[in-house]
Design a protein around this motif. Structure first.
Motif, PDB file in Angstrom:
ATOM      1  N   ILE A  17       0.196  54.227 -19.054  1.00  0.00           N
ATOM      2  CA  ILE A  17       0.092  53.141 -19.202  1.00  0.00           C
ATOM      3  C   ILE A  17       1.329  52.630 -19.866  1.00  0.00           C
ATOM      4  CG2 ILE A  17      -1.298  51.221 -20.667  1.00  0.00           C
ATOM      5  CD1 ILE A  17      -3.681  53.647 -20.623  1.00  0.00           C
ATOM      6  N   TRP A  18       2.032  52.973 -20.591  1.00  0.00           N
ATOM      7  CA  TRP A  18       2.959  52.357 -21.197  1.00  0.00           C
ATOM      8  C   TRP A  18       4.293  52.303 -20.137  1.00  0.00           C
ATOM      9  CZ3 TRP A  18       6.883  56.486 -23.923  1.00  0.00           C
ATOM     10  CH2 TRP A  18       8.044  55.601 -24.542  1.00  0.00           C
ATOM     11  N   GLY A  19       4.354  53.235 -19.362  1.00  0.00           N
ATOM     12  CA  GLY A  19       5.411  52.926 -17.834  1.00  0.00           C
ATOM     13  C   GLY A  19       4.796  51.828 -17.077  1.00  0.00           C
ATOM     14  N   ALA A  20       3.686  51.825 -16.734  1.00  0.00           N
ATOM     15  CA  ALA A  20       3.591  50.436 -15.772  1.00  0.00           C
ATOM     16  C   ALA A  20       3.770  49.602 -15.955  1.00  0.00           C
ATOM     17  CB  ALA A  20       1.429  51.081 -16.234  1.00  0.00           C
ATOM     18  N   ARG A  21       3.433  49.222 -17.878  1.00  0.00           N
ATOM     19  CA  ARG A  21       3.639  47.842 -18.756  1.00  0.00           C
ATOM     20  C   ARG A  21       5.407  47.427 -18.451  1.00  0.00           C
ATOM     21  NH1 ARG A  21      -1.249  47.711 -23.230  1.00  0.00           N
ATOM     22  NH2 ARG A  21      -3.566  47.611 -21.432  1.00  0.00           N
ATOM     23  N   ALA A  22       5.513  49.021 -18.767  1.00  0.00           N
ATOM     24  CA  ALA A  22       6.981  48.707 -18.917  1.00  0.00           C
ATOM     25  C   ALA A  22       8.177  48.027 -17.827  1.00  0.00           C
ATOM     26  CB  ALA A  22       7.678  49.556 -19.362  1.00  0.00           C
ATOM     27  N   ARG A  23       7.198  48.403 -16.940  1.00  0.00           N
ATOM     28  CA  ARG A  23       7.678  48.945 -15.295  1.00  0.00           C
ATOM     29  C   ARG A  23       7.247  46.622 -14.963  1.00  0.00           C
ATOM     30  NH1 ARG A  23       6.222  53.101 -14.182  1.00  0.00           N
ATOM     31  NH2 ARG A  23       4.278  53.021 -13.431  1.00  0.00           N
ATOM     32  N   ALA A  40       1.451  49.624 -25.929  1.00  0.00           N
ATOM     33  CA  ALA A  40       1.103  50.601 -25.029  1.00  0.00           C
ATOM     34  C   ALA A  40       2.037  51.843 -25.384  1.00  0.00           C
ATOM     35  CB  ALA A  40       0.951  50.424 -24.021  1.00  0.00           C
ATOM     36  N   ARG A  41       3.480  51.742 -26.132  1.00  0.00           N
ATOM     37  CA  ARG A  41       4.805  52.390 -26.652  1.00  0.00           C
ATOM     38  C   ARG A  41       3.849  53.427 -27.451  1.00  0.00           C
ATOM     39  NH1 ARG A  41       7.941  51.840 -30.129  1.00  0.00           N
ATOM     40  NH2 ARG A  41       9.881  53.434 -30.012  1.00  0.00           N
ATOM     41  N   ARG A  42       3.574  52.160 -28.614  1.00  0.00           N
ATOM     42  CA  ARG A  42       3.569  52.755 -30.086  1.00  0.00           C
ATOM     43  C   ARG A  42       1.694  54.083 -29.628  1.00  0.00           C
ATOM     44  NH1 ARG A  42       3.809  47.371 -32.140  1.00  0.00           N
ATOM     45  NH2 ARG A  42       1.722  46.922 -30.998  1.00  0.00           N
TER      46      ARG A  42
END
Length: 241
Positions: free
Chosen positions: A80-86, A25-27
């Protein structure tokens, strides 16, 4: 005979999977961010260089469309990146009593916020392109809309700086206190290869060169603008391979 090695906790593999999803998601979010800035900047540079009003107008419309299209794309991919990182941090705290990568996380948040600021500034300059193309009514309407958007944007920026400063102070306090020792079974999040880092560095340099040209810090020839745009897009996309 009992094995001298202990089995990893049941959630270790789950953490590895969550970290892989967060990295993917970050990429995606970073590709969308760098690509959006590169495309908007290149369109504006080409619009400025058009020799006639008729030539400026379609490029101004393109720049406006790219800007309006980029906003939801950036919001969704970064959400999406933030949700997966959390989700990763919650699982890490459950298993290892510590979340990894506090300082890189703070740096990435600051970098993303800076890119949002650049994107909004690029959007705020679009009305001038329509004014130069002779669309004075539309330029005035876009200027009024930009003035309305600017107020909450400035407020959001101030709130972010306060929130980021609080997180930085809390992270520094945890580091000084020693923090949690973590867990020897933590599999880690994996390391990027040097090739991937070099590709991202090249993409960042290409985008930075385009933004610098848009700020009139240098005047690259039109062919070089196209080359920088292609480099920014290709290098960022190749990092997913």
């Amino acid at each position: 005979m009992l094995s001298a090695q202990k089995a990893p906790p049941p959630g270790a593999r789950a953490v590895t999977g969550l970290r892989a999803q967060a990295q993917s998601a970050r990429r995606t979010a970073l590709i969308a961010l760098s690509g959006s800035i590169a495309l908007i900047t290149a369109a504006q540079l080409l619009a400025e260089r058009a020799r006639t009003r008729e030539g400026t107008l379609p490029l101004a419309v393109l720049a406006l469309g790219l800007f309006l299209g980029a906003l939801p794309v950036l919001a969704v991919t970064q959400g999406i990146w933030g949700a997966r990182a959390r989700a990763v941090r919650r699982r890490e705290l459950e298993l290892y009593s510590a979340a990894r990568g506090a300082w890189p996380r703070l740096a990435s948040r600051l970098g993303v916020a800076a890119c949002w600021a650049v994107t909004l500034l690029l959007g705020f300059t679009v009305p001038r392109l329509f004014r130069e193309s002779g669309m004075y009514g539309l330029a005035g309407a876009l200027t009024s809309a930009a003035d309305v958007v600017a107020i909450p944007a400035y407020a959001a920026g101030a709130f972010f700086l306060l929130w980021w400063g609080r997180d930085a102070a809390m992270t520094l306090a945890r580091v000084r206190s020693g923090g949690a020792p973590g867990d020897p079974w933590d599999p880690g999040s994996g390391r990027r290869g040097r090739g991937v880092a070099a590709l991202w560095a090249g993409a960042v340099l290409a985008v930075t060169a385009l933004v610098a040209a848009r700020a009139h810090l240098w005047e690259p020839p039109t062919a070089l603008v196209y080359a920088l745009l292609a480099a920014a897009l290709v290098l960022a996309l190749v990092t997913r391979e």
